[in-house]
Design an enzyme around this catalytic site. Sequence first.
Site, short mmCIF file in Angstrom:
data_model
loop_
_atom_site.label_atom_id
_atom_site.label_comp_id
_atom_site.label_asym_id
_atom_site.label_seq_id
_atom_site.Cartn_x
_atom_site.Cartn_y
_atom_site.Cartn_z
N ASN A 1 -1.17 102.06 108.77
CA ASN A 1 -0.58 103.36 108.39
C ASN A 1 0.50 103.72 109.39
OD1 ASN A 1 -3.28 103.78 110.03
ND2 ASN A 1 -1.90 105.46 110.59
N MET B 1 -7.74 102.36 118.60
CA MET B 1 -8.91 102.83 119.36
C MET B 1 -9.73 101.68 119.91
SD MET B 1 -10.07 105.72 116.61
CE MET B 1 -8.83 106.71 115.74
N SER B 2 -9.11 100.54 120.10
CA SER B 2 -9.86 99.36 120.56
C SER B 2 -8.92 98.45 121.35
CB SER B 2 -10.43 98.59 119.36
OG SER B 2 -9.37 98.04 118.59
N ALA C 1 -6.77 97.16 113.30
CA ALA C 1 -5.92 97.98 112.44
C ALA C 1 -5.34 99.05 113.35
CB ALA C 1 -6.75 98.60 111.33
N TYR D 1 -15.57 105.19 121.27
CA TYR D 1 -15.84 106.50 120.66
C TYR D 1 -17.23 106.61 120.04
CZ TYR D 1 -14.45 104.24 116.23
OH TYR D 1 -14.34 103.39 115.17
N GLU D 2 -17.92 105.47 119.92
CA GLU D 2 -19.28 105.52 119.39
C GLU D 2 -20.26 106.03 120.45
OE1 GLU D 2 -20.37 102.07 116.72
OE2 GLU D 2 -18.44 101.39 117.48
N HIS E 1 -18.13 97.94 109.35
CA HIS E 1 -18.24 96.93 110.39
C HIS E 1 -19.63 96.29 110.28
CE1 HIS E 1 -14.71 97.79 113.14
NE2 HIS E 1 -14.63 98.74 112.23
N HIS F 1 -9.34 107.57 107.08
CA HIS F 1 -9.96 106.27 107.39
C HIS F 1 -9.87 105.36 106.15
CE1 HIS F 1 -12.47 103.43 109.45
NE2 HIS F 1 -13.44 103.52 108.56
N HIS G 1 -17.04 100.33 119.58
CA HIS G 1 -15.94 101.15 120.06
C HIS G 1 -16.43 102.16 121.10
CE1 HIS G 1 -14.74 99.81 116.02
NE2 HIS G 1 -13.50 99.86 116.46
N SER H 1 -10.84 96.43 111.60
CA SER H 1 -11.18 97.10 110.34
C SER H 1 -10.51 96.40 109.16
CB SER H 1 -10.67 98.54 110.32
OG SER H 1 -11.19 99.25 111.38
#
Length: 277
Positions: free
Chosen positions: A236, A212-213, A114, A86-87, A62, A248, A84, A31
Amino acid sequence: MNAVYEKLLTCYNSIKDKIPFEPKVALILGSGLGDYADGIEVVSTLSYHDIEGFPVSTVAGHKGQFVFGYVDKVPVVIMQGRVHYYEGYSMQDVVLPTRLMKLMGAKVLFLTNAAGSVNIEYEAGDFMMITDQISSLVPSPLIGQNLDELGPRFCDMSEVYDKDLQEILRTTAKDLQIRLREGVYIQLTGPAFETPAEVRMCRALGADAVGMSTTCEAVAANHMQMKICGISCISNLGCGILDQPLSHEEVGETAARVAPLFKKLITESIIRIGKTL
Ligand code: HPA
């Protein structure tokens, strides 16, 4: 033939005819880093939509294309946008692009992302070289019939992040006077950010950064015996470290702020990695 392997070959055949290019290094952009590819010597681009059977990312920000080109003299393939878990894709689909880049010829996988900090010493905007990972909280992309054509059923995971590549990244950052933390990355499924208790859990498990990746792609690449390195941009502090909610937008803003430095680090690292291939 195994359906997962068949799909991979379909994608590969669909690319091979269009792009006669052999990359040495595969780079996956996280990201906020998508425009890195705009700054290299581009030979061609290929939208994920134009690859038969290819999973297409739905995340805003993306782009969704492969960029083929040169970083200095090093032939690279860059994923501008990853898919990802989660998609809603299967883990086999999430790692399909990684496997594809190996089939195209890439020997090295350079992962970026990120991430939120778990280590309380980290600051937003820091870079962390990934020295090891925890992938046990997401399904393995290797579950199911083993793809013997790619790698063994039970693969060793003792050095997922190649020690020689780590040393290159370390010395490159030092020479560029960029502070590079070193730590363990843990992948959770997302898409919700963690609760403060989950960030504490990640810390107790030994992680320094959470995202998450990445670990699933590293598992697939390690299975194929690619050499892997990775850098997280700490966008963050992990949830609960500060008394404020995460967004986000914040992730994107920090990544964009430090992107010029990140790009410098990636470029110089790839040039040095290229000399070893
Ligand atoms: N948690 C999970 N994934 C992330 C974070 C986070 O805090 N920041 C960027 N990606």
